[in-house]
Design a protein around this motif. Structure first.
Motif, short mmCIF file in Angstrom:
data_model
loop_
_atom_site.label_atom_id
_atom_site.label_comp_id
_atom_site.label_asym_id
_atom_site.label_seq_id
_atom_site.Cartn_x
_atom_site.Cartn_y
_atom_site.Cartn_z
N GLU A 67 -28.43 -21.55 -8.59
CA GLU A 67 -27.11 -21.39 -9.20
C GLU A 67 -27.02 -20.12 -10.03
N ARG A 68 -28.10 -19.79 -10.71
CA ARG A 68 -28.10 -18.56 -11.50
C ARG A 68 -28.11 -17.32 -10.60
N CYS A 69 -28.86 -17.39 -9.51
CA CYS A 69 -28.91 -16.26 -8.57
C CYS A 69 -27.54 -15.99 -7.97
N VAL A 70 -26.83 -17.05 -7.60
CA VAL A 70 -25.51 -16.90 -7.00
C VAL A 70 -24.58 -16.17 -7.95
N ARG A 71 -24.60 -16.57 -9.21
CA ARG A 71 -23.71 -15.91 -10.19
C ARG A 71 -24.10 -14.45 -10.40
#
Length: 333
Positions: A67-71
């Motif tokens: 989720e952090r990578c996507v953002r």
């Protein structure tokens, strides 16, 4: 280790649920994808993926990191676009999936207006008869018809699609015009059947403010909406389909609406995208444009809310699976 590349590879593996497919779409050797993830896990000091020969799944740490990578990746992409192109607006490739007839009859005729407004967005559209896992297929967003219950998706309601019951004038002359739901016992239905389950669908109506299903006899069933329309025109039986499919024939007089006072609840039209992803500006502007398009189309009605919601229960969007081949005529101005 190039951490940015490792993040890109990791997110693609998660979305496609495959090391090899992710590597192919990114244009890198399969072995490189495996090495990058091993190095990334070593750098972070945690395991991101549970891997066996048959199955792969995210660890709790992997879910949080994904989720952090996507953002982060979305912010980088939009930041680079804003700087490189002087803030001219969203750009890049947008992959969309939608039911065939809904897309070809309502969306496609107006798509030039979207391109005039957002000329830097390159669109790839898949017209499919059945729902697909948009995360694993690398699809940015999709149009869906009917109730959706997949907790992995964010659903943005766009509009409501009227459903009409009709028959040909010749059929009604032979068998009479049904005035009540009880009259349908004397009539034949043109049934739709699911290509996935093989089951035929009953007709739906509103009777005394409650939706009821009516079983009817029928000698013809198809999983193709255009075939069902033609069967209705040829007098095979009564048809029940979304209004946009029948409207040209209702106007031409080759079909006549019946039981209008019992018309069923309309079907929901929604745009969906994977839960947990940062919503890219190109997805946002396209979904907003779709909301305006359907709001102005006379064959659908506004749903009253364009807020994104997360559904709690799930169906695979089966009502849209029968929208299969194009019928001539543009229905929205």
């Amino acid at each position: 280790m190039d951490r940015l590349q490792a993040m890109q590879v990791f997110t693609r593996i998660v979305e496609m649920n495959s090391f090899s497919r992710a590597a192919d779409t990114l244009g890198i050797p399969h072995a490189s994808a495996t090495t990058l993830i091993k190095n990334l896990e070593a750098h972070l000091g945690v395991r991101l993926l549970h891997r066996t020969t048959r199955k792969m799944s995210l660890t709790p740490e992997g879910t949080d990191y994904y989720e952090r990578c996507v953002r982060v990746l979305a912010e980088i992409e939009e930041g680079e676009s804003a700087i490189s192109f002087g803030g001219k607006g969203p750009r890049g490739r947008l992959r969309v999936d939608m039911p065939r007839l809904l897309g070809k009859m309502i969306v496609l005729p107006q798509l030039c207006r979207f391109h005039q407004r957002y000329p830097d967005i390159d669109m790839t559209i898949g017209f499919r008869d059945s729902s697909v896992d948009i995360g694993h297929e690398g699809i940015d967003c999709a149009l869906r018809i009917g109730v959706l219950q997949d907790a992995r998706l964010v659903v943005k309601n766009l509009a409501l699609l009227d459903v009409v019951t009709a028959a040909s004038p010749g059929y009604l002359e032979r068998f009479g015009v049904p005035r009540s739901l009880d009259d349908l016992s004397e009539h034949m239905a043109v049934h739709q059947f699911s290509a996935r389950t093989g089951e035929t669908s009953d007709f739906r109506f509103i009777d005394r403010k409650s939706e009821v299903q009516v079983k009817m006899r029928g000698s013809f069933a198809a999983n193709d909406a255009e075939a069902n329309v033609m069967a209705g025109i040829e007098g095979v039986g009564v048809v029940q389909l979304p209004r946009f499919l029948l409207e040209p024939h209702l106007r031409a007089g080759s079909l006549t609406e019946v039981l209008e006072e019992y018309r069923p609840h309309p079907l929901q039209i929604s745009v969906v995208y994977p839960q947990g992803r940062y919503v890219k500006s190109k997805v946002r502007v396209f979904s907003d444009w779709l909301g305006i398009l359907f709001n102005k189309c006379p064959l659908v009605s506004a749903s009253g809310s364009l807020e994104a919601i997360t559904p709690r229960s799930s169906v695979d969007g089966e009502p849209g699976s029968n929208l299969s081949r194009p019928v001539s005529g543009t229905v929205c101005p």
